[in-house]
Every structure is written in structure tokens, then in C-alpha cells.
Motif scaffolding. Sequence first.
Motif, PDB file in Angstrom:
ATOM      1  N   UNK A 190       1.335  -1.107   0.436  1.00  0.00           N
ATOM      2  CA  UNK A 190      -0.330   0.183   0.076  1.00  0.00           C
ATOM      3  C   UNK A 190       0.676   1.312  -0.349  1.00  0.00           C
ATOM      4  N   UNK A 191       1.878   0.730   0.525  1.00  0.00           N
ATOM      5  CA  UNK A 191       3.158   2.683   0.693  1.00  0.00           C
ATOM      6  C   UNK A 191       4.018   2.602  -0.835  1.00  0.00           C
ATOM      7  N   UNK A 192       3.934   1.574  -1.279  1.00  0.00           N
ATOM      8  CA  UNK A 192       4.494   1.792  -2.412  1.00  0.00           C
ATOM      9  C   UNK A 192       3.093   2.234  -3.705  1.00  0.00           C
ATOM     10  N   UNK A 193       2.268   2.182  -3.475  1.00  0.00           N
ATOM     11  CA  UNK A 193       1.290   2.326  -4.367  1.00  0.00           C
ATOM     12  C   UNK A 193       1.387   4.558  -4.011  1.00  0.00           C
ATOM     13  N   UNK A 194       1.175   4.917  -2.696  1.00  0.00           N
ATOM     14  CA  UNK A 194       0.876   5.888  -2.635  1.00  0.00           C
ATOM     15  C   UNK A 194       2.059   6.603  -2.158  1.00  0.00           C
ATOM     16  N   UNK A 195       3.071   6.222  -2.603  1.00  0.00           N
ATOM     17  CA  UNK A 195       5.109   6.457  -3.474  1.00  0.00           C
ATOM     18  C   UNK A 195       4.857   6.853  -4.730  1.00  0.00           C
ATOM     19  N   UNK A 196       4.543   6.254  -5.287  1.00  0.00           N
ATOM     20  CA  UNK A 196       4.311   5.594  -6.905  1.00  0.00           C
ATOM     21  C   UNK A 196       3.459   7.034  -7.321  1.00  0.00           C
ATOM     22  N   UNK A 197       2.148   7.710  -6.437  1.00  0.00           N
ATOM     23  CA  UNK A 197       1.664   8.441  -6.868  1.00  0.00           C
ATOM     24  C   UNK A 197       2.266   9.798  -6.658  1.00  0.00           C
ATOM     25  N   UNK A 198       3.005   9.961  -5.590  1.00  0.00           N
ATOM     26  CA  UNK A 198       3.654  11.107  -4.730  1.00  0.00           C
ATOM     27  C   UNK A 198       4.663  11.575  -6.130  1.00  0.00           C
ATOM     28  N   UNK A 199       4.758  10.604  -6.692  1.00  0.00           N
ATOM     29  CA  UNK A 199       5.713  10.755  -7.286  1.00  0.00           C
ATOM     30  C   UNK A 199       5.950  11.055  -9.454  1.00  0.00           C
ATOM     31  N   UNK A 200       4.750  10.330  -9.330  1.00  0.00           N
ATOM     32  CA  UNK A 200       4.122  10.876 -10.243  1.00  0.00           C
ATOM     33  C   UNK A 200       3.857  12.448 -10.332  1.00  0.00           C
ATOM     34  N   UNK A 201       3.018  12.922  -9.369  1.00  0.00           N
ATOM     35  CA  UNK A 201       2.588  13.995  -9.088  1.00  0.00           C
ATOM     36  C   UNK A 201       3.725  15.535  -8.716  1.00  0.00           C
ATOM     37  N   UNK A 213      10.733   5.888  -8.592  1.00  0.00           N
ATOM     38  CA  UNK A 213      11.963   6.208  -9.780  1.00  0.00           C
ATOM     39  C   UNK A 213       9.850   6.227 -10.894  1.00  0.00           C
ATOM     40  N   UNK A 214       9.673   5.022 -11.122  1.00  0.00           N
ATOM     41  CA  UNK A 214       8.521   4.250 -11.557  1.00  0.00           C
ATOM     42  C   UNK A 214       7.430   5.352 -11.677  1.00  0.00           C
ATOM     43  N   UNK A 215       7.261   5.824 -10.053  1.00  0.00           N
ATOM     44  CA  UNK A 215       6.658   6.890 -10.354  1.00  0.00           C
ATOM     45  C   UNK A 215       7.332   8.682 -11.163  1.00  0.00           C
ATOM     46  N   UNK A 216       7.621   8.695 -11.108  1.00  0.00           N
ATOM     47  CA  UNK A 216       8.758   9.767 -11.539  1.00  0.00           C
ATOM     48  C   UNK A 216       8.452   9.868 -12.920  1.00  0.00           C
ATOM     49  N   UNK A 217       9.621   8.076 -13.820  1.00  0.00           N
ATOM     50  CA  UNK A 217       9.069   8.277 -15.132  1.00  0.00           C
ATOM     51  C   UNK A 217       7.550   8.014 -15.659  1.00  0.00           C
ATOM     52  N   UNK A 218       6.764   7.797 -14.886  1.00  0.00           N
ATOM     53  CA  UNK A 218       5.244   7.548 -15.103  1.00  0.00           C
ATOM     54  C   UNK A 218       4.748   9.087 -15.823  1.00  0.00           C
ATOM     55  N   UNK A 219       5.331   9.476 -14.072  1.00  0.00           N
ATOM     56  CA  UNK A 219       4.765  11.138 -14.277  1.00  0.00           C
ATOM     57  C   UNK A 219       4.953  12.123 -15.625  1.00  0.00           C
ATOM     58  N   UNK A 220       6.381  11.566 -15.822  1.00  0.00           N
ATOM     59  CA  UNK A 220       7.528  12.589 -17.270  1.00  0.00           C
ATOM     60  C   UNK A 220       6.245  12.408 -17.789  1.00  0.00           C
ATOM     61  N   UNK A 221       6.027  10.843 -18.137  1.00  0.00           N
ATOM     62  CA  UNK A 221       5.952  10.405 -19.428  1.00  0.00           C
ATOM     63  C   UNK A 221       4.232  10.942 -19.744  1.00  0.00           C
ATOM     64  N   UNK A 222       3.449  11.017 -18.775  1.00  0.00           N
ATOM     65  CA  UNK A 222       2.439  11.467 -18.481  1.00  0.00           C
ATOM     66  C   UNK A 222       1.922  13.244 -18.565  1.00  0.00           C
ATOM     67  N   UNK A 223       3.046  13.872 -18.284  1.00  0.00           N
ATOM     68  CA  UNK A 223       3.036  15.186 -19.085  1.00  0.00           C
ATOM     69  C   UNK A 223       3.583  16.048 -20.473  1.00  0.00           C
ATOM     70  N   UNK A 224       4.637  14.400 -20.399  1.00  0.00           N
ATOM     71  CA  UNK A 224       5.061  14.698 -22.523  1.00  0.00           C
ATOM     72  C   UNK A 224       4.078  14.221 -23.016  1.00  0.00           C
ATOM     73  N   UNK A 225       2.958  13.383 -22.898  1.00  0.00           N
ATOM     74  CA  UNK A 225       1.122  12.666 -23.542  1.00  0.00           C
ATOM     75  C   UNK A 225       0.295  14.307 -23.410  1.00  0.00           C
ATOM     76  N   UNK A 226       0.379  14.881 -22.206  1.00  0.00           N
ATOM     77  CA  UNK A 226      -0.548  15.981 -22.406  1.00  0.00           C
ATOM     78  C   UNK A 226      -0.057  17.077 -23.266  1.00  0.00           C
ATOM     79  N   UNK A 227       1.645  17.624 -22.905  1.00  0.00           N
ATOM     80  CA  UNK A 227       1.906  18.439 -23.650  1.00  0.00           C
ATOM     81  C   UNK A 227       1.745  18.373 -25.585  1.00  0.00           C
TER      82      UNK A 227
END
Length: 380
Positions: free
Chosen positions: A80-91, A134-148
Motif C-alpha cells: 500500500x505504501x508503494x502505491x502511495x509513493x508512486x502517486x506522490x512521485x508521479x505528481x 523512480x517508476x512514479x517519476x517516469x510515469x509522471x514525466x511520460x504523462x506530462x509529455x503526452x499531455x503537452x
Amino acid sequence: MSWKETFPWPRYGRWGLVLLLTAGAVQNGAATAGGQYATVRTAAAVLCGAMLLVRRLPWFLAPAAATAVTGVWGWPMLPLLLIALFDLSARRRTAVAVGCSIAVLAANTVAPSAVSLWRPQQYGASLFLLLAIVGGLWMGNRRRLVKALGTEVDHLRVERELREEGARVAERARIAAEMHDVLAHRLSLIALHTGVLATRTDTLPAAVTERLSLLRTASTEALTDLRDILGALHDPRTDTDIPPAPVLRDVRELVEQARAAGQQVDLHTTGRAEQAPAAHRLALYRLVQEGLTNARKHAAGAPVTIRVDYGPPATVVEVTNTPGTPAAHAAPSGYGLVGLRERVRALGGHLNAGPHGAGSWRLAARIPHPAHTEQNGQRP
């Protein structure tokens, strides 16, 4: 920020993952508590999983809850903590995610060895925490790139639509200027002939002389009104570097100019130019001009075939060129076809432009004559 902005998978995929990990946390917590499910750690795991699923809660509640339950009850709550950390990094809240990881690792140094994150592998939990960040950072950057990229595509689409609309407006202004010249010429002829006839008062009845005088006055006033109206509608921003088509000139002049420049042009005409309305002849000139220009730019040295039918029942033009070599240092393509399509549509016709077998290019238009359109009960 909602789950849709964080995770690429569908809504039910995230729900299923969180529910599965919550059930695993409950199961593992019960295993470390002697098989008892009705415990505080079970309630804490369920509450933490619910916080991860509810979208409208403040962003810090779910990570805080996951950090607290993992710090107290150790590795059974780690997923459960891993999902929360993934969310935080993606944001882009990486510092908070790192702080939560450090807090959990520090708290587990005094936790019972059965649930401690430092057992049995000393750095195993730290690796999982790092991978989640690290996975959250990658996913967040990818999402922002797709949005841009999506935003840029939308801007380009709007810009293209605005340019096409500008080309249509410019073409309508060009049509108005050309028709002004045609109508001015014809009205001036009417005024001239009526004026000549009106001077022969000795051979014409008084009633005819009076009507001729009225006709001359009306034609002169029409010329003035036409000039005033077109002057008011004229927009200097629609001016282009390309001069308007010469009024009512024959396409043969264009063909001769192209041949003089070294272009191979074969012209076939049917009927007489006088059979077509003036607006059709102006459109015909512009269509042939655009076809020859495109052939020079995109198929240099390729033979061009032009077929013109003045009708009736319709004015038809077809410009075809075989494959060729694009001209060096050719100017970028504009919106000539957009303007021509607007011109042809305004006259009740249709225009087709595109590939025509074996790499050839074809520009064709058909504009029905007004008399033929009225006979068939259609609007021009």
C-alpha cells in the motif's frame, strides 16, 4: 489530481490492484498476528486502501496513512505504501515520497523483527521503495509529455483551421474585386451606349429619350454604389503578394506563359469561352493558374495536360501532371487549394485534388451553369 492523471490503466484496473494489495495486506497482517483477522491492523489496512481509492480526499491523507501503518506494522503493509509513493512521485512530490520512505525505514528499526522491513534482507525494502519512486517519476514525466503533445496538436489544429478560414476570406475578397472589374466594365458600356443614344433626340421619341436618360443615370449610380460597397468590404489584411487574376483573360495566355518558361503543357478546349459566365471564367483562370504552379513546384519537368470544357451544362476543368522532381528551394505550400475550393463552392460546384494513379496529380472542378441549375430545380 485524479487517478486518471496518475495511472495509465483504466479505472477498474486501479481498483482491482488496490483491492488485491489491500486483501494481501490483511492476509499478511493476520498471518503475523497469529491468524486473527479482527484486529486494529486489519482495520488500518482497509482504511488505507479506501483512502487510495477515494479521489476527492486531500492529496496528503493517503500517503500519511500508508506511511503510518507501514511504520507500525512493517512489511505486510508495504504494498500500500508503494502505491502511495508512486502517486506522490508521479505528481512531482518526490521530496515528500523520499521523506515518507525515510520515516518508514527509521520507524522499522525498532519494529519487531517479524514485521521489520530490515528483515530478512537488510536493503530489500529500500530497493522496492526506490523503484516505486523512480517508476512514479517516469510515469509522471511520460504523462506530462503526452499531455503537452496533445496540447500542441490541438494548437496546430486550431492554427490550421484559422489559416484555412483566412484563405477562404481572402479568396472571397479576391472574387469581389474581380467581379467589381467585370461589372464595372459592363455597366460602363451600358452607360456609354445609352448616353450615345440619348444624344440623338431628333430621331427618337421623347418617351424613349427619357427612358434612356434614366437608364444612363441608373447605370452610373450602380457603378458608384458598387465601388462604395466593395470599398467598405475590402480588408487590407487579405491582400497577398499574388496579384489577382487578369479579368476575363483566356487560359491560353497562362499556357503560353508556362511554355515560354520551359514547362511542357498540352491544352485541350471544348466550346467557346463566351459560353461560360464571367464568374466561371475567372474561376477557370485561377484553377489553371494554381494547377500549373503546383506542377512547377512539386513535379518540375513533368508534362502537364489541361482539359477545359466551357459547357453548357457546366464549366469543367482538369489539370493533370505526371510524376516529377520537386523544384529546389521551392516556396512552402500555402492554402491556394483552400481558397479555390471556397470559390468553386460559392459558384455551386465541386473541386477534387489529389493523386491520380501511378504518382500523377489531378486537379479537377465542375461548375454548373446557372441556367442549367435552375432548369433542374437546384439552387446554384
